[in-house]
Design a protein around this motif. Structure first.
Motif, PDB file in Angstrom:
ATOM      1  N   PRO A  72      12.429 -13.109  73.035  1.00  0.00           N
ATOM      2  CA  PRO A  72      13.497 -13.685  72.227  1.00  0.00           C
ATOM      3  C   PRO A  72      13.595 -15.173  72.551  1.00  0.00           C
ATOM      4  O   PRO A  72      13.528 -15.569  73.716  1.00  0.00           O
ATOM      5  CB  PRO A  72      14.755 -12.937  72.711  1.00  0.00           C
ATOM      6  CG  PRO A  72      14.257 -11.707  73.396  1.00  0.00           C
ATOM      7  CD  PRO A  72      12.916 -12.082  73.972  1.00  0.00           C
ATOM      8  N   GLY A  73      13.743 -16.003  71.529  1.00  0.00           N
ATOM      9  CA  GLY A  73      13.844 -17.431  71.809  1.00  0.00           C
ATOM     10  C   GLY A  73      13.565 -18.277  70.595  1.00  0.00           C
ATOM     11  O   GLY A  73      13.268 -17.773  69.508  1.00  0.00           O
ATOM     12  N   GLY A  74      13.658 -19.587  70.782  1.00  0.00           N
ATOM     13  CA  GLY A  74      13.412 -20.508  69.685  1.00  0.00           C
ATOM     14  C   GLY A  74      13.769 -21.932  70.061  1.00  0.00           C
ATOM     15  O   GLY A  74      13.944 -22.265  71.237  1.00  0.00           O
ATOM     16  N   ARG A  75      13.908 -22.752  69.058  1.00  0.00           N
ATOM     17  CA  ARG A  75      14.185 -24.177  69.235  1.00  0.00           C
ATOM     18  C   ARG A  75      15.558 -24.410  69.880  1.00  0.00           C
ATOM     19  O   ARG A  75      16.508 -23.669  69.626  1.00  0.00           O
ATOM     20  CB  ARG A  75      14.134 -24.879  67.879  1.00  0.00           C
ATOM     21  CG  ARG A  75      14.355 -26.379  67.925  1.00  0.00           C
ATOM     22  CD  ARG A  75      14.590 -26.917  66.527  1.00  0.00           C
ATOM     23  NE  ARG A  75      13.401 -26.779  65.699  1.00  0.00           N
ATOM     24  CZ  ARG A  75      12.491 -27.746  65.535  1.00  0.00           C
ATOM     25  NH1 ARG A  75      12.624 -28.900  66.159  1.00  0.00           N
ATOM     26  NH2 ARG A  75      11.452 -27.556  64.743  1.00  0.00           N
ATOM     27  N   VAL A  76      15.645 -25.429  70.715  1.00  0.00           N
ATOM     28  CA  VAL A  76      16.935 -25.843  71.276  1.00  0.00           C
ATOM     29  C   VAL A  76      17.678 -26.626  70.206  1.00  0.00           C
ATOM     30  O   VAL A  76      17.192 -27.640  69.709  1.00  0.00           O
ATOM     31  CB  VAL A  76      16.750 -26.716  72.538  1.00  0.00           C
ATOM     32  CG1 VAL A  76      18.098 -27.200  73.052  1.00  0.00           C
ATOM     33  CG2 VAL A  76      16.011 -25.934  73.619  1.00  0.00           C
ATOM     34  N   ASP A  77      18.866 -26.140  69.822  1.00  0.00           N
ATOM     35  CA  ASP A  77      19.667 -26.807  68.801  1.00  0.00           C
ATOM     36  C   ASP A  77      20.561 -27.884  69.420  1.00  0.00           C
ATOM     37  O   ASP A  77      20.800 -27.897  70.631  1.00  0.00           O
ATOM     38  CB  ASP A  77      20.543 -25.786  68.074  1.00  0.00           C
ATOM     39  CG  ASP A  77      19.727 -24.871  67.164  1.00  0.00           C
ATOM     40  OD1 ASP A  77      18.550 -25.191  66.889  1.00  0.00           O
ATOM     41  OD2 ASP A  77      20.276 -23.833  66.728  1.00  0.00           O
ATOM     42  N   GLU A  78      21.093 -28.755  68.567  1.00  0.00           N
ATOM     43  CA  GLU A  78      21.967 -29.831  69.047  1.00  0.00           C
ATOM     44  C   GLU A  78      23.206 -29.284  69.748  1.00  0.00           C
ATOM     45  O   GLU A  78      23.731 -29.890  70.674  1.00  0.00           O
ATOM     46  CB  GLU A  78      22.392 -30.728  67.877  1.00  0.00           C
ATOM     47  CG  GLU A  78      21.287 -31.629  67.371  1.00  0.00           C
ATOM     48  CD  GLU A  78      21.787 -32.606  66.317  1.00  0.00           C
ATOM     49  OE1 GLU A  78      23.016 -32.647  66.096  1.00  0.00           O
ATOM     50  OE2 GLU A  78      20.951 -33.314  65.738  1.00  0.00           O
ATOM     51  N   GLY A  79      23.681 -28.125  69.329  1.00  0.00           N
ATOM     52  CA  GLY A  79      24.882 -27.553  69.922  1.00  0.00           C
ATOM     53  C   GLY A  79      24.651 -26.832  71.229  1.00  0.00           C
ATOM     54  O   GLY A  79      25.616 -26.409  71.887  1.00  0.00           O
ATOM     55  N   ASP A  80      23.390 -26.683  71.637  1.00  0.00           N
ATOM     56  CA  ASP A  80      23.074 -26.000  72.895  1.00  0.00           C
ATOM     57  C   ASP A  80      23.229 -26.968  74.065  1.00  0.00           C
ATOM     58  O   ASP A  80      22.727 -28.096  74.014  1.00  0.00           O
ATOM     59  CB  ASP A  80      21.637 -25.456  72.878  1.00  0.00           C
ATOM     60  CG  ASP A  80      21.433 -24.373  71.833  1.00  0.00           C
ATOM     61  OD1 ASP A  80      22.346 -23.544  71.648  1.00  0.00           O
ATOM     62  OD2 ASP A  80      20.358 -24.356  71.210  1.00  0.00           O
ATOM     63  N   ALA A  81      23.871 -26.518  75.129  1.00  0.00           N
ATOM     64  CA  ALA A  81      24.055 -27.378  76.301  1.00  0.00           C
ATOM     65  C   ALA A  81      22.730 -27.689  76.981  1.00  0.00           C
ATOM     66  O   ALA A  81      22.534 -28.789  77.501  1.00  0.00           O
ATOM     67  CB  ALA A  81      25.022 -26.720  77.285  1.00  0.00           C
ATOM     68  N   ASP A  82      21.838 -26.721  76.995  1.00  0.00           N
ATOM     69  CA  ASP A  82      20.534 -26.892  77.642  1.00  0.00           C
ATOM     70  C   ASP A  82      19.622 -25.753  77.189  1.00  0.00           C
ATOM     71  O   ASP A  82      19.971 -24.961  76.302  1.00  0.00           O
ATOM     72  CB  ASP A  82      20.668 -26.916  79.167  1.00  0.00           C
ATOM     73  CG  ASP A  82      21.422 -25.712  79.712  1.00  0.00           C
ATOM     74  OD1 ASP A  82      21.491 -24.664  79.024  1.00  0.00           O
ATOM     75  OD2 ASP A  82      21.944 -25.792  80.836  1.00  0.00           O
ATOM     76  N   GLU A  83      18.430 -25.669  77.821  1.00  0.00           N
ATOM     77  CA  GLU A  83      17.467 -24.636  77.434  1.00  0.00           C
ATOM     78  C   GLU A  83      17.997 -23.230  77.718  1.00  0.00           C
ATOM     79  O   GLU A  83      17.730 -22.292  76.964  1.00  0.00           O
ATOM     80  CB  GLU A  83      16.135 -24.847  78.170  1.00  0.00           C
ATOM     81  CG  GLU A  83      15.331 -26.043  77.707  1.00  0.00           C
ATOM     82  CD  GLU A  83      15.740 -27.329  78.403  1.00  0.00           C
ATOM     83  OE1 GLU A  83      16.682 -27.293  79.230  1.00  0.00           O
ATOM     84  OE2 GLU A  83      15.119 -28.372  78.113  1.00  0.00           O
ATOM     85  N   THR A  84      18.745 -23.072  78.808  1.00  0.00           N
ATOM     86  CA  THR A  84      19.290 -21.754  79.124  1.00  0.00           C
ATOM     87  C   THR A  84      20.256 -21.296  78.038  1.00  0.00           C
ATOM     88  O   THR A  84      20.209 -20.139  77.585  1.00  0.00           O
ATOM     89  CB  THR A  84      20.013 -21.781  80.493  1.00  0.00           C
ATOM     90  OG1 THR A  84      19.057 -22.066  81.514  1.00  0.00           O
ATOM     91  CG2 THR A  84      20.669 -20.446  80.778  1.00  0.00           C
TER      92      THR A  84
END
Length: 202
Positions: A72-84
């Motif tokens: 499960p996974g994908g691109r880091v969006d602008e609203g994500d604090a970090d990769e986790t």
């Protein structure tokens, strides 16, 4: 606790030179530097006496990588604090995994893809037998493979492929009727080098 054993093994694995080089952390088709978008995957490990690994099979209708086995996974969006945060969000969207149930262990070796992503694998421990529900538009199904099987070098083949007149290699793991290869198998190969399975035994 499994999460504590994984943290210790991962920390120890990253503290020593285990021979992971450029060819192990990037798609063999990449021939020069390229701009990469940040991405993350969740390596979700089930807390059992014999831990398991949650993987998905992508929907056949997808434009890219249809039918392939993936984390499960994908691109880091602008609203994500970090990769986790991105990995947790994607896992919730794709298979209905509540972020609050994931005990984050840490991150492993990043992988650069030919399609332009810089993928960070985020390890986390989850309770066993969760009623996960795949999002039909992206995920055909999810399944659990024994962690020891997925990380055992004896179950991993290095196979040749020709690309633009040159021979490259990729990893492949066969489990039951599932073919785990490409990015997913490469991440597992690196993780198997970092983790000492003997340290994970209860």
């Amino acid at each position: 606790m499994l999460a504590d054993r994984l943290r210790a093994a991962l920390t120890e694995g990253h503290a020593r030179d285990i021979g992971i080089g450029l060819s192990d952390t990037r798609d063999p088709r990449i021939r020069e530097d390229m701009v990469l978008a940040p991405a993350a995957v969740l390596v979700a490990i089930t807390d059992r006496p014999e831990p398991g690994l949650i993987l998905t099979q992508r929907a056949a209708s997808l434009r890219k990588h249809a039918g392939q086995v993936a984390f499960p996974g994908g691109r880091v969006d602008e609203g994500d604090a970090d990769e986790t945060a991105a990995a947790l969000r994607e896992a919730q969207e794709e298979i209905g995994l509540p972020p609050r149930l994931v005990d984050i262990v840490g991150t492993s070796d990043r992988y650069h893809t030919f399609t332009g992503f810089d993928i960070i694998p985020v390890l986390g421990v989850i309770p066993p037998d969760l009623p996960l529900t795949p999002q039909a538009s992206e995920v055909a199904e999810w399944f659990e493979v024994p962690l020891s099987y997925a990380l055992d070098p004896a179950n991993r083949l290095r196979k040749p492929i020709e690309f633009q007149g040159e021979q490259r290699h990729f990893y492949e793991i066969i489990w039951e009727d599932k073919r785990i290869w490409g990015i997913t198998a490469a991440i597992l190969a690196n993780l198997s080098r970092r983790l000492n399975l003997g340290r994970l035994a209860a």
